[in-house]
Motif scaffolding. Sequence first.
Motif, PDB file in Angstrom:
ATOM      1  N   GLU A  57       0.742  -1.096  -0.011  1.00 20.82           N
ATOM      2  CA  GLU A  57       0.006  -0.007  -0.084  1.00 20.82           C
ATOM      3  C   GLU A  57       1.005   1.263  -0.154  1.00 20.82           C
ATOM      4  O   GLU A  57       1.497   1.364   0.990  1.00 20.82           O
ATOM      5  N   ALA A  59      -0.424   4.733  -1.077  1.00 23.43           N
ATOM      6  CA  ALA A  59      -1.106   5.892  -1.632  1.00 23.43           C
ATOM      7  C   ALA A  59      -0.529   7.150  -0.784  1.00 23.43           C
ATOM      8  O   ALA A  59      -0.211   8.314  -1.683  1.00 23.43           O
ATOM      9  N   VAL A  64      -1.233  10.406  -3.142  1.00 26.07           N
ATOM     10  CA  VAL A  64      -2.756  10.301  -3.421  1.00 26.07           C
ATOM     11  C   VAL A  64      -3.304  10.361  -2.142  1.00 26.07           C
ATOM     12  O   VAL A  64      -3.572   9.726  -1.400  1.00 26.07           O
ATOM     13  N   LEU A  93      -5.630   9.205 -12.361  1.00 21.46           N
ATOM     14  CA  LEU A  93      -6.986   8.869 -11.609  1.00 21.46           C
ATOM     15  C   LEU A  93      -7.699   9.933 -11.406  1.00 21.46           C
ATOM     16  O   LEU A  93      -7.212  11.238 -10.870  1.00 21.46           O
ATOM     17  N   ASN A 107      -0.134  10.988 -12.910  1.00 23.22           N
ATOM     18  CA  ASN A 107       0.707   9.870 -12.687  1.00 23.22           C
ATOM     19  C   ASN A 107       2.179   9.883 -13.192  1.00 23.22           C
ATOM     20  O   ASN A 107       2.494  10.254 -14.383  1.00 23.22           O
ATOM     21  N   LEU A 434      -0.446   0.784 -13.167  1.00 27.88           N
ATOM     22  CA  LEU A 434      -0.070   2.104 -12.921  1.00 27.88           C
ATOM     23  C   LEU A 434       1.407   2.531 -13.110  1.00 27.88           C
ATOM     24  O   LEU A 434       1.709   3.676 -13.353  1.00 27.88           O
ATOM     25  N   ASP A 441      -1.849  -3.237 -10.576  1.00 27.24           N
ATOM     26  CA  ASP A 441      -2.124  -2.412  -9.230  1.00 27.24           C
ATOM     27  C   ASP A 441      -3.569  -2.411  -8.898  1.00 27.24           C
ATOM     28  O   ASP A 441      -4.397  -2.622  -9.946  1.00 27.24           O
ATOM     29  N   VAL A 443      -6.218   0.009  -6.977  1.00 28.47           N
ATOM     30  CA  VAL A 443      -6.883   1.336  -6.405  1.00 28.47           C
ATOM     31  C   VAL A 443      -8.241   0.983  -5.855  1.00 28.47           C
ATOM     32  O   VAL A 443      -9.097   0.384  -6.337  1.00 28.47           O
ATOM     33  N   VAL A 453      -4.167   2.588  -2.485  1.00 30.51           N
ATOM     34  CA  VAL A 453      -3.527   2.444  -3.598  1.00 30.51           C
ATOM     35  C   VAL A 453      -2.525   1.350  -3.468  1.00 30.51           C
ATOM     36  O   VAL A 453      -1.448   1.727  -2.625  1.00 30.51           O
ATOM     37  N   ARG A 455       0.553  -1.260  -4.665  1.00 29.12           N
ATOM     38  CA  ARG A 455       1.424  -1.384  -5.678  1.00 29.12           C
ATOM     39  C   ARG A 455       1.489  -3.175  -5.902  1.00 29.12           C
ATOM     40  O   ARG A 455       1.975  -3.741  -4.794  1.00 29.12           O
TER      41      ARG A 455
END
Length: 563
Positions: A57, A59, A64, A93, A107, A434, A441, A443, A453, A455
């Motif tokens: 995780e 984010a 984000v 996004l 991104n 992503l 990935d 979201v 988010v 990865r």
Amino acid sequence: MSASPPRRRVAVVAGLAAIALGAGLLLPALALLGVDVPGLVGDRAPAAAAGAPHYVEEAMAAGVEHRYEGDYEYFVGGGVAVFDCNADGLPELYIAGGSSPAALFHNNSPTGAPLAFSRLADAATDLPAVTGAYPLDIDGDGQVDLAVLRRGENVLLRGLGDCRFERANERWNFAGGDAWTTAFSARWEDGSTLPTLAVGNYVDEASRYNDRLCHDNEVFRPAAPDGAGYLPPVPLAPGWCALSMLFSDWDRSGRADLRVSNDRHYYSDYSDGQEQLWRIDAGQDPRPYTRDDGWQPVRIWGMGIASADLTGDGFPEYFLSSQGDNKLQSLADGPGQPRYQNVALALGATAHRPFTGGDALPSTAWHAEFQDVNNDGFLDLFIAKGNVEKQPGYAEHDPSNLLLGQADGTFIESAEEAGVLHFDRGRGAALVDLNADGLLDLVEVVRRENVKVWRNVGAGDAGQPQPMGNWLAVQLQQPDANQDAIGAWIEVRAGDRVWSREVTVGGGHGGGQLGPLHFGLGGAGRVELRVIWPDGVVGPWLLAAASQRVTVERGADAVRGEQ
């Protein structure tokens, strides 16, 4: 007539042999019931399924920071739109905010590295009251546009390039209305320059009729083939509080009809509320399929729609998320009529209660999506879960599911092993690459908490990702209108194994994706692919090396690779 002859149909019997599931005897049970077992995975002996990939995780570390906020009006919704708005090959996004402004994130992720995003603040996109959004190129200018769903006026945003947008309701004569909108889908009809848009609406708070508590849904058709804007909407009545819609060519006839998944909470037992399938013929008013057409009424707390050809026969199956009653529908008797049977129990995809956490009450499922997260050649299923707020009778600790597809056609739960276990209230989601490394990935939008988010680091870890299986990402391109070939089918072939995917806009819960379609290939290093274009023209089989993104241009005799 069918654009591509469907392969052998699997006759899966609804409600089959629940005891066989617990004993690991699904395939023998299916065989004893007369089900064509090999058809579940193709004509050759399937390869072994891979284990769960590892997710990290990222984010907040990736930049984000965003929450889907709000009270009753935003219990539903909370979607994310995923698309590339500056042509750099990396998807951006756009995340609904509910009572807070929506947000667009650019991104900046290096290939195969930790994720990196930056917020793009702009009055055009920072709209309040957004429940979801769907990307598509409405006017065929090569720039991605956005259909933004709101509690109040819906807004079409025209892409200007470099991730800039402008309001386009007036430009396209689009009546955004003032309803509570929670669903969307789009398709192109009869060579029109503009797409036909379907808008799904939720509760009509002004209604005084207990059996008519929902706004009608609407279909917007172009005023003329040359793109002069939209006619006044055609109502789809009655509406039963739609939470997901999907134009899909369910019978491979070349005509995409409209599936609508509805929230049973707002229709009474004595009404005719149900899930819906609307026949959409060119030049004619939409009409609902009925029992006379073979349609079997289904009454669920419908939240989302995911579609995929799971059986290898060329026809899509549909997963319908709900509260404690998820369905996985497969055609019962072939494409002659839209009669479906539920195969969720047989394939281990009911996901009707929390799989961990100690809460035994029924689950509440929202976004659902089929993708191959471990690139083993078997489609997996992600289901976002979360209580509406504190709704009694339903689980409060309700983790989202990551169901891994197996070689025998069944699914097994793997969210905890993959590292995506959480107990926040999930809503919209997306499985998407992503950082351009061939691993999907994740979201996930959650209520009142920061968006998640993850990865995908494959078989490795955050410091040293490792790939899992080969893959292919396929982008379609055709001239003029409908440049992304919405409504096409892509077929990828390795030996006697064929994967089929339909290019759609819609489904999910509150959001969707526009970009290359991802195929996991397992150990296949070289494949063939072909496109059945939206008008039914069947392209040639083209060679492609695995583990790259390719573009198929209409009329081309070779793919264009992007290693």
